[in-house]
Write a protein that holds these residues in place. Structure first.
Motif, short mmCIF file in Angstrom:
data_model
loop_
_atom_site.label_atom_id
_atom_site.label_comp_id
_atom_site.label_asym_id
_atom_site.label_seq_id
_atom_site.Cartn_x
_atom_site.Cartn_y
_atom_site.Cartn_z
N ALA A 192 0.82 -1.16 0.05
CA ALA A 192 -0.04 0.09 -0.05
C ALA A 192 0.96 1.23 0.03
O ALA A 192 0.44 2.19 -0.64
N ARG A 193 1.82 1.31 0.67
CA ARG A 193 2.80 2.42 0.90
C ARG A 193 3.49 2.64 -0.25
O ARG A 193 3.88 4.00 -0.80
N ILE A 194 3.67 1.49 -1.14
CA ILE A 194 4.62 1.86 -2.40
C ILE A 194 3.75 1.89 -3.56
O ILE A 194 4.00 2.69 -4.45
N GLY A 196 0.20 1.96 -3.54
CA GLY A 196 -1.19 2.29 -3.16
C GLY A 196 -2.18 1.02 -3.29
O GLY A 196 -2.04 0.16 -4.32
N GLY A 197 -3.35 1.22 -2.61
CA GLY A 197 -4.20 0.33 -2.57
C GLY A 197 -3.68 -1.12 -1.96
O GLY A 197 -2.72 -1.16 -1.44
N ALA A 198 -4.50 -1.95 -2.06
CA ALA A 198 -4.34 -3.42 -1.53
C ALA A 198 -3.87 -4.47 -2.68
O ALA A 198 -4.35 -4.62 -3.53
N PRO A 199 -2.94 -5.16 -2.03
CA PRO A 199 -2.54 -6.38 -3.10
C PRO A 199 -3.74 -7.41 -3.24
O PRO A 199 -4.61 -7.49 -2.19
N GLU A 200 -3.66 -8.28 -4.47
CA GLU A 200 -4.76 -9.02 -4.72
C GLU A 200 -4.32 -10.53 -4.32
O GLU A 200 -4.54 -11.37 -3.64
#
Length: 228
Positions: A192-194, A196-200
């Motif tokens: 998220a920090r690098i 953006g958003g959430a991994p899937e």
């Protein structure tokens, strides 16, 4: 007249035992480790005109020897592991390359890199159950967190990769040098920090060592790799 319900003492004990058993089961399911073994099924990606590393896959441990060499060892993850969002392991270096600038192509030797490869679920399914590492490295929908032991930057530095462009970043956990340490990383928070958003989907994990540019050698190991 008030009605008082009285339960037999054994029934109370049974109910209490069931409650405790359920609580323990839930706790175990939360904290249960999910080890990832190093086996001969991991595949090596070498590079033209460059010597390859030597890897010893020993189940709980991976031994790494890099003698003026470079290559990558990779395994695809089944869909049952796609939801992993953290990882831990132990690693050690007995012989180290010198500090290098990991942002410079052709001068970025390091002791160990561990790649966590993510995709959106639709792209992961299109890639198939056993995608080649080379195809993932070039896939515009892939994102890679690369945790590194090596380089000349302090712990916590996030560096551009000279090979992955916007698809991957190097996160420094240890500078060049020897020793042995446990590590634990929050993949979801770093992603998220690098990016953006959430991994899937965590579709694969790779390990590499690189000593060809400095004409030196690495003797290292990784053990107790766990993803949760």
């Amino acid at each position: 007249m008030a009605v008082v319900f009285r339960f037999p003492f054994p029934a109370v004990l049974v109910g209490l035992a069931l409650a405790v058993a359920v609580s323990v089961s839930v706790l175990v399911s939360v904290v249960r480790a999910d080890p990832l073994p190093f086996t001969p099924d991991w595949r090596e990606q070498s590079f033209p005109r460059l010597s390859a590393n030597s890897y010893g896959a020993l189940g709980n441990r991976l031994d790494i020897v890099s003698d003026q060499a470079v290559s990558v060892l990779y395994t695809a993850l089944p869909e049952s592991r796609w939801r992993a969002r953290s990882a831990s392991w132990r690693w050690g270096v007995e012989q180290s390359v010198p500090p290098t600038d990991l942002r410079r192509k052709g001068g970025d030797d390091r002791n160990i890199s561990i790649y966590f490869v993510f995709m959106d679920e639709a792209s992961a399914r299109r890639a198939g159950p056993d995608p080649r590492l080379r195809s993932l490295l070039g896939n515009r929908n892939a994102r890679m967190l690369v945790y590194v032991w090596g380089g000349d930057q302090p712990r916590g530095a996030v560096l551009d990769s000279p090979y992955l462009a916007a698809r991957g970043k190097s996160l420094i956990l240890r500078g060049a040098g020897t020793g042995a340490h446990p590590e634990a990383v929050d993949l979801a928070a770093d992603y998220a920090r690098i990016f953006g958003g959430a991994p899937e989907a965590l579709v694969g994990i790779a390990v590499s060592a690189d000593s060809d540019d400095t004409k030196t050698a690495v003797r290292a190991w990784i053990s107790e790799m766990v993803i949760r």
